[in-house]
Scaffold this active site. Structure first.
Site, PDB file in Angstrom:
ATOM      1  N   LYS A 131      -9.606  -2.570  -1.100  1.00  0.00           N
ATOM      2  CA  LYS A 131      -8.408  -3.043  -0.136  1.00  0.00           C
ATOM      3  C   LYS A 131      -9.138  -4.378   0.820  1.00  0.00           C
ATOM      4  O   LYS A 131      -9.732  -3.662   1.636  1.00  0.00           O
ATOM      5  CB  LYS A 131      -7.896  -2.056   0.664  1.00  0.00           C
ATOM      6  CG  LYS A 131      -6.514  -2.436   1.662  1.00  0.00           C
ATOM      7  CD  LYS A 131      -5.695  -1.191   2.247  1.00  0.00           C
ATOM      8  CE  LYS A 131      -4.738  -2.050   3.218  1.00  0.00           C
ATOM      9  NZ  LYS A 131      -3.983  -2.691   2.569  1.00  0.00           N
TER      10      LYS A 131
ATOM     11  N   HIS B 128      -9.484   2.673   4.064  1.00  0.00           N
ATOM     12  CA  HIS B 128      -9.086   2.573   2.779  1.00  0.00           C
ATOM     13  C   HIS B 128     -10.166   2.511   1.743  1.00  0.00           C
ATOM     14  O   HIS B 128     -11.272   2.087   2.175  1.00  0.00           O
ATOM     15  CB  HIS B 128      -8.216   1.405   2.753  1.00  0.00           C
ATOM     16  CG  HIS B 128      -6.902   1.498   3.353  1.00  0.00           C
ATOM     17  ND1 HIS B 128      -6.672   1.693   4.664  1.00  0.00           N
ATOM     18  CD2 HIS B 128      -5.428   1.858   2.757  1.00  0.00           C
ATOM     19  CE1 HIS B 128      -5.392   1.901   5.028  1.00  0.00           C
ATOM     20  NE2 HIS B 128      -4.611   2.101   4.030  1.00  0.00           N
TER      21      HIS B 128
END
Length: 342
Positions: free
Chosen positions: A227, A223
């Protein structure tokens, strides 16, 4: 006047100081207006700026962060009205932004209230309740920092605010206990097609437990750098795979290879233009002798799939609040089963 209020969570909004501090981390990229199409304007606003056919207002918390803005745009595309105010980070000055959906040309002005100003946001909610029609429903979207999940949920329950929780992380067991008897949608992933895949995998695991007995599991997920937690979707998928492997499965969530580095992400197959917003997952099952290998992938570049699913969840919950008097905790599989995905 009877009026329901819903919050959809993608920003820390429980309004306590510790939570506001963690919320600041969530919006670490909010000062990059190029990452979204929201633009800052004057601090005054007109509650009638956006005209749509729907009696649903959506308070999208976390703008001008890119995920919250994408969710707001998706709501506009589906004919929903944006609430004229929303929560933002504690270090963001109060201001009005204009959210524009490039597909439909619809737009809405939203006044951003720092999350530390709890009295103001509560007063604005009361004002919108009083000004809205009898048939109107006020909802909100909240995608928050993992450390804010549990405090946010308690805030919504205490203030009788139905919500859609897209934020992953936090103490999920405690979360589900805290929201019992409250109207909400909670899911680790709002992407419709990914939810369908998860449902199919759960069904497969329930019908054929231990079908992959003796196989070993490896999982890699990538990600964007911002994140903070491990993919909630990966955890959900792994749960089904563990059932398929059986009691012999020794893989745990701590074994997930979590990629948050740009160079590693590119090597994993992430396009360079998606480094600031992506979700790439690969699950590999290998037989004990290494002669057989199965691999499951779901790779998403951008945020549209999640934004669209979030808007669908808002519409689903608004309908349930009107037609089902008993408050219920739903997930995205419920939304999918209802046929509430457009």
């Amino acid at each position: 006047m009877s009026l329901a209020i819903i919050l959809v969570a993608w920003v820390a909004a429980s309004l306590s100081l510790p939570l506001a501090q963690s919320f600041q981390t969530t919006l670490g990229i909010r000062h990059q207006p190029s990452a979204s199409r929201a633009t800052t304007t004057a601090t005054s606003l007109n509650m009638a700026d956006e005209v749509t056919d729907s009696p649903v207002y959506v308070m999208v918390n976390g703008m001008p962060g890119p995920m919250a803005t994408a969710a707001a745009e998706a709501c506009l595309r589906k004919g929903l009205k944006l609430s004229p105010f929303a929560l933002t980070g504690p270090d963001v000055a109060p201001a009005t932004i204009t959210v524009v959906d490039d597909v439909t040309g619809r737009s809405g002005n939203v006044f951003l209230v720092p999350s530390t100003q709890s009295d103001e946001i509560v007063a604005k909610i009361a004002g919108l309740q009083e000004a809205a029609s009898d048939e109107a429903t006020v909802l909100a979207i909240d995608y928050t920092h993992p450390s804010a999940v549990n405090d946010n949920a308690k805030f919504y329950v205490a203030n009788k605010i139905p919500f859609v929780m897209g934020t992953t992380g936090g103490d999920r067991h405690q979360l589900m206990q805290d929201v019992q008897g409250h109207s909400c949608v909670i899911a680790p992933n709002m992407g419709k097609q990914i939810v369908a895949m998860q449902a199919a995998l759960e069904d497969l695991a329930s019908k054929y437990p231990s079908a992959f007995s003796g196989y070993t599991l490896d999982v890699t997920e990538s990600h964007q750098k911002t994140k903070a937690d491990t993919s909630g979707t990966a955890k959900a998928v792994i749960s089904s795979i563990q059932t398929l492997v059986g009691d012999e499965c020794t893989f745990t969530n701590d074994d997930i290879d979590m990629v948050r580095d740009d160079e590693q992400a590119i090597a994993f197959g992430v396009p360079e233009n998606a480094l600031k917003g992506h979700a790439f997952h690969t699950y590999t099952l290998t037989s004990s002798d290494g002669s057989v290998q199965f691999q499951l992938q779901h790779n998403v570049a951008g945020r549209t799939i999640y934004a669209e699913g979030t808007a669908d969840a808002v519409q689903f919950l608004a309908k349930k609040i009107r037609t089902q008097p008993e408050p219920t905790v739903y997930n995205m599989i419920n939304v999918l089963a209802e046929g509430a995905l457009e």
